[in-house]
Motif scaffolding. Structure first.
Motif, PDB file in Angstrom:
ATOM      1  N   TYR A 105       0.939  -1.157   0.094  1.00  0.00           N
ATOM      2  CA  TYR A 105      -0.092   0.069  -0.014  1.00  0.00           C
ATOM      3  C   TYR A 105       1.070   1.193   0.188  1.00  0.00           C
ATOM      4  N   PHE A 113      -2.660   5.315  -2.546  1.00  0.00           N
ATOM      5  CA  PHE A 113      -3.733   6.165  -2.024  1.00  0.00           C
ATOM      6  C   PHE A 113      -3.130   7.769  -1.775  1.00  0.00           C
ATOM      7  N   VAL A 123       3.002  -1.357   4.204  1.00  0.00           N
ATOM      8  CA  VAL A 123       2.572  -0.147   3.962  1.00  0.00           C
ATOM      9  C   VAL A 123       3.914   0.869   3.920  1.00  0.00           C
ATOM     10  N   PHE A 134      -6.744   5.938   2.649  1.00  0.00           N
ATOM     11  CA  PHE A 134      -6.130   4.818   3.189  1.00  0.00           C
ATOM     12  C   PHE A 134      -7.129   3.958   3.943  1.00  0.00           C
ATOM     13  N   VAL A 175       0.991   5.153   0.233  1.00  0.00           N
ATOM     14  CA  VAL A 175       0.424   6.210   0.916  1.00  0.00           C
ATOM     15  C   VAL A 175       1.259   7.442   0.893  1.00  0.00           C
ATOM     16  N   ASP A 185      -0.957  -0.856  -4.536  1.00  0.00           N
ATOM     17  CA  ASP A 185      -2.526  -0.002  -4.341  1.00  0.00           C
ATOM     18  C   ASP A 185      -1.984   1.247  -3.679  1.00  0.00           C
ATOM     19  N   ALA A 226      -8.951   1.141   1.883  1.00  0.00           N
ATOM     20  CA  ALA A 226      -8.186  -0.120   2.150  1.00  0.00           C
ATOM     21  C   ALA A 226      -8.796  -1.115   3.079  1.00  0.00           C
ATOM     22  N   LEU A 249       4.857   4.572   3.643  1.00  0.00           N
ATOM     23  CA  LEU A 249       3.916   5.505   4.039  1.00  0.00           C
ATOM     24  C   LEU A 249       4.914   6.955   4.159  1.00  0.00           C
ATOM     25  N   ARG A 263       4.068   7.851  -6.254  1.00  0.00           N
ATOM     26  CA  ARG A 263       3.165   6.809  -6.243  1.00  0.00           C
ATOM     27  C   ARG A 263       3.416   6.067  -7.295  1.00  0.00           C
TER      28      ARG A 263
END
Length: 210
Positions: A10, A36, A59, A42, A12, A34, A46, A61, A19
């Motif tokens: 993920y 966000f 994640v 998120f 973020v 994926d 998510a 982040l 991204r």
């Protein structure tokens, strides 16, 4: 073939360029991601933020984002019972390094300072996914053991507790005011349901349960 066919990363970060670059980088290692654009997105979209993940995940982040910061999101994620199965790697600018280090001390998996080494980052992602896979496997084992224990009758549970405490069948029978033969029957059923062959094995198994 990738080592993590069912894994999900993920991303973020409020920067679309970051991204996209990270998504492309992960695809070179056959890793699915994926993206966000905010912590709020998120949390809202998510599934992993609402239920235990189905497969290994982590994640990536960003520390600083408009609205809820990456650090604030991390504090929310720390409260999830499956957080250990969802390692967090912070992406930090130079000014945020000390903040990211503090987050690692509170349980984040790692941090990577921007601009980061592509290979080093993906290597850490793969290590995080291995941790996630181990945690998920351990949680699955714990759930199975809990289900086995829950399948015991009240009397079987009482016998089990005394057997694990080291009492011989005669003393178990005396304490529960039942016959030794009844204790033997319950003890055998407990061993069968819990999948063990001895009191020592049973005690070791139960030690891992809350």
């Amino acid at each position: 073939m990738t080592e993590f066919p069912d894994a999900k990363i993920y991303l973020v970060d409020d920067d679309a360029g970051v991204r996209e670059a990270l998504g492309w980088l992960l695809r070179t290692r056959r890793l699915v991601s994926d993206g966000f654009d905010s912590a709020e997105a998120f949390l809202e979209d998510a599934a992993v933020a609402r239920r235990e993940p189905d497969g290994p995940c982590c994640v990536l982040l960003d520390v600083r984002m408009p609205g809820m910061s990456g650090l604030a999101l991390f504090e929310r994620l720390r409260l999830l019972p499956w957080q250990a199965a969802m390692p967090v790697i912070f992406l930090s600018g130079h000014a945020d390094v000390s903040t990211a280090v503090d987050a690692v001390k509170r349980g984040a998996f790692d941090f990577c300072e921007k601009p980061f080494s592509d290979n080093a980052l993906v290597d850490r992602v793969e290590q995080a996914l291995r941790q996630s896979a181990r945690e998920l496997a351990q949680r699955a084992v714990q759930r199975e053991l809990q289900q086995r224990r829950d399948s015991l009758t009240e009397r079987e549970r009482a016998v089990m507790n005394l057997v694990v405490a080291g009492l011989p069948n005669k003393l178990v029978a005396d304490q529960l005011q039942i016959s030794v033969r009844t204790v033997e029957v319950h003890r055998s059923r407990v061993f069968d349901k819990m999948g063990v062959k001895s009191a020592v094995e049973l005690a070791n198994l139960l030690r891992g349960l809350a």
